[in-house]
Design a protein around this motif. Structure first.
Motif, PDB file in Angstrom:
ATOM      1  N   GLY A 167    -103.984   3.061  17.671  1.00 30.94           N
ATOM      2  CA  GLY A 167    -105.323   3.139  17.085  1.00 30.94           C
ATOM      3  C   GLY A 167    -105.286   3.272  15.576  1.00 30.94           C
ATOM      4  O   GLY A 167    -106.217   2.861  14.874  1.00 30.94           O
ATOM      5  N   GLN A 168    -104.193   3.874  15.041  1.00 30.55           N
ATOM      6  CA  GLN A 168    -104.029   3.999  13.591  1.00 30.55           C
ATOM      7  C   GLN A 168    -103.430   2.740  12.969  1.00 30.55           C
ATOM      8  O   GLN A 168    -103.238   2.677  11.763  1.00 30.55           O
ATOM      9  N   GLY A 169    -103.101   1.734  13.788  1.00 30.91           N
ATOM     10  CA  GLY A 169    -102.488   0.513  13.287  1.00 30.91           C
ATOM     11  C   GLY A 169    -100.999   0.627  13.054  1.00 30.91           C
ATOM     12  O   GLY A 169    -100.385  -0.226  12.413  1.00 30.91           O
ATOM     13  N   ASN A 170    -100.374   1.696  13.590  1.00 29.73           N
ATOM     14  CA  ASN A 170     -98.940   1.908  13.410  1.00 29.73           C
ATOM     15  C   ASN A 170     -98.218   1.563  14.717  1.00 29.73           C
ATOM     16  O   ASN A 170     -97.658   2.421  15.401  1.00 29.73           O
ATOM     17  N   GLN A 171     -98.228   0.263  15.055  1.00 31.84           N
ATOM     18  CA  GLN A 171     -97.645  -0.173  16.318  1.00 31.84           C
ATOM     19  C   GLN A 171     -96.133   0.047  16.357  1.00 31.84           C
ATOM     20  O   GLN A 171     -95.557   0.342  17.411  1.00 31.84           O
ATOM     21  N   ALA A 172     -95.473  -0.109  15.206  1.00 33.75           N
ATOM     22  CA  ALA A 172     -94.020   0.069  15.173  1.00 33.75           C
ATOM     23  C   ALA A 172     -93.634   1.493  15.556  1.00 33.75           C
ATOM     24  O   ALA A 172     -92.664   1.714  16.297  1.00 33.75           O
ATOM     25  N   LYS A 173     -94.403   2.485  15.093  1.00 35.02           N
ATOM     26  CA  LYS A 173     -94.151   3.886  15.438  1.00 35.02           C
ATOM     27  C   LYS A 173     -94.338   4.096  16.940  1.00 35.02           C
ATOM     28  O   LYS A 173     -93.544   4.792  17.593  1.00 35.02           O
ATOM     29  N   ALA A 174     -95.385   3.500  17.490  1.00 40.58           N
ATOM     30  CA  ALA A 174     -95.650   3.641  18.921  1.00 40.58           C
ATOM     31  C   ALA A 174     -94.484   3.097  19.750  1.00 40.58           C
ATOM     32  O   ALA A 174     -94.045   3.715  20.731  1.00 40.58           O
ATOM     33  N   ILE A 175     -93.954   1.941  19.352  1.00 43.76           N
ATOM     34  CA  ILE A 175     -92.849   1.340  20.096  1.00 43.76           C
ATOM     35  C   ILE A 175     -91.581   2.173  19.946  1.00 43.76           C
ATOM     36  O   ILE A 175     -90.813   2.354  20.904  1.00 43.76           O
TER      37      ILE A 175
ATOM     38  N   ILE B  12     -99.773   9.220  23.369  1.00 37.97           N
ATOM     39  CA  ILE B  12     -99.232   9.249  22.004  1.00 37.97           C
ATOM     40  C   ILE B  12     -99.164   7.824  21.441  1.00 37.97           C
ATOM     41  O   ILE B  12     -99.530   7.567  20.290  1.00 37.97           O
ATOM     42  N   MET B  13     -98.713   6.899  22.279  1.00 37.65           N
ATOM     43  CA  MET B  13     -98.652   5.499  21.833  1.00 37.65           C
ATOM     44  C   MET B  13    -100.038   4.961  21.504  1.00 37.65           C
ATOM     45  O   MET B  13    -100.228   4.263  20.506  1.00 37.65           O
ATOM     46  N   ALA B  14    -101.013   5.292  22.341  1.00 39.00           N
ATOM     47  CA  ALA B  14    -102.383   4.830  22.090  1.00 39.00           C
ATOM     48  C   ALA B  14    -102.904   5.383  20.767  1.00 39.00           C
ATOM     49  O   ALA B  14    -103.629   4.706  20.024  1.00 39.00           O
ATOM     50  N   HIS B  15    -102.511   6.640  20.457  1.00 38.02           N
ATOM     51  CA  HIS B  15    -102.941   7.259  19.198  1.00 38.02           C
ATOM     52  C   HIS B  15    -102.409   6.467  17.999  1.00 38.02           C
ATOM     53  O   HIS B  15    -103.166   6.122  17.083  1.00 38.02           O
ATOM     54  N   TYR B  16    -101.107   6.169  17.998  1.00 38.84           N
ATOM     55  CA  TYR B  16    -100.526   5.447  16.864  1.00 38.84           C
ATOM     56  C   TYR B  16    -101.011   3.998  16.818  1.00 38.84           C
ATOM     57  O   TYR B  16    -101.178   3.420  15.742  1.00 38.84           O
TER      58      TYR B  16
ATOM     59  N   LEU C  98     -97.609  -1.390  29.988  1.00 35.61           N
ATOM     60  CA  LEU C  98     -98.762  -2.144  29.503  1.00 35.61           C
ATOM     61  C   LEU C  98     -99.059  -1.792  28.048  1.00 35.61           C
ATOM     62  O   LEU C  98     -99.359  -2.661  27.217  1.00 35.61           O
ATOM     63  N   SER C  99     -98.958  -0.503  27.720  1.00 33.45           N
ATOM     64  CA  SER C  99     -99.219  -0.057  26.346  1.00 33.45           C
ATOM     65  C   SER C  99     -98.187  -0.628  25.384  1.00 33.45           C
ATOM     66  O   SER C  99     -98.517  -1.046  24.272  1.00 33.45           O
TER      67      SER C  99
END
Length: 711
Positions: free
Chosen positions: A50-58, A44-48, A80-81
């Motif tokens: 890839g969309q440039g939404n790093q804040a959402k991933a974190i 899920i983190m890799a997906h966000y 690592l992600s």
């Protein structure tokens, strides 16, 4: 030669999973398999990301991470992600924290492959920060780790040699680079890994160009092309063609260089990669100009400039402007070439070009004069030799002839001497004519150069006068420092533009009950940055003074909208991505409390010799920030003698020290802890001196702005 060298990095791939976020979230919510849930969270983190939404991933990671109590391989991958997302957000401290957590957990549990990956990506992070020494240490550690514990999969050893060689390449240690890349090639061939072998061949071709081993470079690059073509490895094929084009450029075989670069460009255009397209156009333009196909070369370079401007790629535009200046220089339009170079590097290259023209003219004159002198000496020697032979024949005749013939022989000798004198006189006259003519040509060339120099000097004066006038305009909009000091206790300001004018500016406004202070860093520096700073300064005045906004978050939200509207042009094919990073705080005169909002900037408070940091939003004013974006307001309850600081990135991004690293926020905090008790003037002197000591022989890279005051 500014052709961009292409090095292929061999990174470990991940297993293909579904990118259906709903399915992954269902696993995360319902599955009882801990390792499966960890893997789902990682995907899920890799997906966000890839969309440039790093804040959402974190954010998602923070919700679930500490539910996983046991250390597993999947948890290492998750750490690592998270680190990668923080690195994308330029949060170096957090990125290093999670990289090191991944490494620590993997080392503790003997997860050798996960430790290898953690150390590898942390090394790349250090390289991106300019710390090649730490990066090299980690890559060497990976080589030892792979040799001792992962020897059953020799691809890890192979990749370690590739990584070590890459560091040596970028630090210009080409012999050690070649040594490691040769070992990488050996492992690739031994493993039957044809894709890695093709990449390694292309890389080795590149380093042998730098070592001037052109035959070996050509051999490796042609092998890379054959192998990449047969395996349909388009990226490898494009890189090999580009590097071979660079080889022939160094060999001054511009026709072959053009052909190979055209082949690379065909592949790039099919891929749609913008940066590679711009590099390809720029490389082709440079080669065509060297091959005297001036107009075709100019066409490619102008396309590169247009694309660079369209996508806001400043470095790529800078390279293209260099080559366009070469075009105008070759066409003898030195004034235009000067203007282009001045916009990138200043006058140095232009004056060097004029000096080289003068030197060439003098050398040519000296060479022609030397040729004539050599010719004269040969003629004189020939005459002397002819005379000696004739004298010898006459002596033999004198033994057999009667004395009466001596008078006739003497007469013949006199005639020959007269003839020789006439020949010498003619040659001397010819030599004088040549010297006079060459002197006239040299004087004419010097007059032309003097005229061109005068034009360039006048252009330089006009440009400098215009920039000085722009400085006066910019100074006029800055607030009166004495007025600020009357309102704000112990106000300290360090403001040093890198050029005559600046992209940074400080801002101040006082109302009946509040004091507004801002430190702003606009896109670029010099004249372009100054124009943007004037626009952003005007936007702050409009929102606070005219419209009456009082909350820092609401002020920045409205300024963001105002700046975007100013840059947006009716019918424009693309939107400008200029804007600013800013720290804005509002001081309540009665309570002495602060409210703060930041766009890509932070606020530092020193209280009782402890550092308190308040971070702003991770979005700038303008640029790609949406028009309706809302900035946060943070309330800060202050205490007497709190020291408050805000600054642009010019100070912390300055390269220097023994290893050429950035100053960084950590050193900034330490410095503020050490100097906050000083008076304002003493703080300014100390900050300025420490920056100079850190910078050393390195060039200043950006404008510098630091503001401080006391509650």
């Amino acid at each position: 030669m500014r052709l961009l060298p292409v090095i292929l990095m061999l990174l470990c791939s991940t297993n293909a999973w579904s990118t259906n976020v709903d399915s992954l979230e269902s696993i995360l919510s319902n599955s009882k398999d801990i390792e499966l849930k960890q893997e789902a969270l990682s995907r899920i983190m890799a997906h966000y990301q890839g969309q440039g939404n790093q804040a959402k991933a974190i954010d998602i990671a923070n919700q679930y991470l500490y539910q996983f109590k046991d250390d597993t391989r999947e948890k290492c991958v998750l750490y690592l992600s998270i680190a990668d997302n923080y690195a994308d957000l330029h949060n170096s401290e957090k990125a290093q924290e999670f990289y090191n957590t991944c490494i620590s957990v993997a080392q503790k549990n003997m997860f050798h492959k996960e430790r290898y990956s953690g150390q590898r990506f942390l090394a790349y992070h250090y390289l991106s920060e300019g710390d090649f020494s730490e990066g090299l240490n980690l890559f060497n550690s990976n080589l030892d780790l792979a040799t001792a514990h992962i020897s059953e999969d020799s691809s890890y050893i192979m990749n370690a040699y590739n990584d070590i060689g890459s560091v040596y390449y970028y630090t210009a240690d080409y012999n050690n680079c070649a040594l490691n890349w040769e070992k990488n090639l050996s492992y690739a061939a031994r493993n039957g890994d044809l894709s890695s072998e093709a990449s390694s061949l292309s890389n080795l071709g590149l380093v042998y160009i730098s070592l001037e081993k052109n035959d070996k470079a050509e051999k490796y690059l042609k092998r890379a092309i054959l192998l990449s073509d047969s395996l349909e490895l388009t990226a490898n094929l494009m890189n090999a063609y580009t590097n071979l084009g660079k080889l022939y450029f160094h060999k001054k075989d511009y026709v072959k260089a053009e052909n190979y670069l055209l082949e690379a460009q065909k592949i790039v255009e099919k891929s749609g990669d913008i940066k590679s397209t711009i590099n390809g156009l720029n490389n082709l333009g440079e080669v065509l100009i060297k091959n005297r196909q001036y107009e075709n070369g100019k066409k490619y370079i102008e396309q590169a400039i247009e694309l660079s401007e369209q996508y806001g790629l400043i470095d790529y535009k800078s390279n293209a402007l260099y080559n366009l200046a070469d075009y105008y220089s070759e066409r003898k339009d030195f004034a235009t070439a000067y203007e282009l170079l001045d916009s990138v590097l200043g006058l140095k290259d232009s004056f060097l070009s004029a000096e080289k023209i003068r030197q060439i003219s003098e050398l040519e004159t000296k060479y022609k004069l030397k040729q004539k002198e050599d010719s004269l000496q040969l003629s004189i020697q020939g005459i002397k030799l002819s005379k000696a032979k004739q004298d010898l024949a006459e002596e033999n005749e004198q033994k057999a002839l009667e004395k009466s013939k001596k008078d006739r022989l003497q007469s013949e000798q006199d005639r020959l001497l007269l003839l020789g004198s006439l020949i010498l006189l003619c040659l001397a006259g010819g030599l004088i004519f040549i010297v006079v003519r060459n002197n006239r040509h040299r004087k004419k060339a010097n007059l032309i150069l003097a005229s061109q120099k005068k034009i360039i000097e006048q252009r330089n004066k006009d440009i400098t006068d215009s920039i000085e006038y722009a400085k006066n305009l910019q100074t006029a909009i800055l607030p009166d420092i004495d007025l600020i000091k009357e309102v704000v206790p112990n106000y300290v300001l360090l403001y040093e533009p890198r050029d005559i004018v600046s992209g940074d500016f400080y801002w101040f406004h006082e109302s009946e009950d509040k004091v507004f202070l801002a430190a702003a860093d606009c896109t670029g520096h010099g004249v372009p940055g100054a124009f943007v700073s004037m626009l952003c300064n005007d936007a702050l005045n409009k929102v606070v003074i005219t419209l009456g906004f009082r909350s820092p978050g609401e002020i920045l939200s409205k300024v963001n909208q105002t700046v975007i509207e100013a840059f947006r042009k009716e019918g424009a094919s693309h939107q400008a991505y200029d804007g600013m990073d800013v720290t804005l705080c509002v001081l309540d005169k009665k309570t002495r409390n602060l409210t703060f909002s930041g766009a890509m900037n932070r606020l530092i408070i020193i209280r009782n010799q402890e550092v308190i940091e308040y971070k702003g939003n991770k979005s700038p004013i303008g640029g790609r920030t949406p028009m309706d974006y809302q900035f946060d307001t943070q309330f800060i309850e202050t205490q007497t003698k709190d020291a408050v600081y805000m600054f642009s990135d010019g100070y912390i991004d300055q390269f220097g020290g023994d290893k050429g690293k950035k100053f960084m926020v950590k050193r900034m905090k330490k410095m503020l802890l050490e100097i906050n008790h000083l008076k304002a003037d003493e703080q300014k002197i100390e900050m300025k001196q420490r920056l100079l000591d850190w910078q050393g022989h390195y060039d200043r890279i950006d404008d510098v702005l630091v503001i401080g005051f006391e509650i």
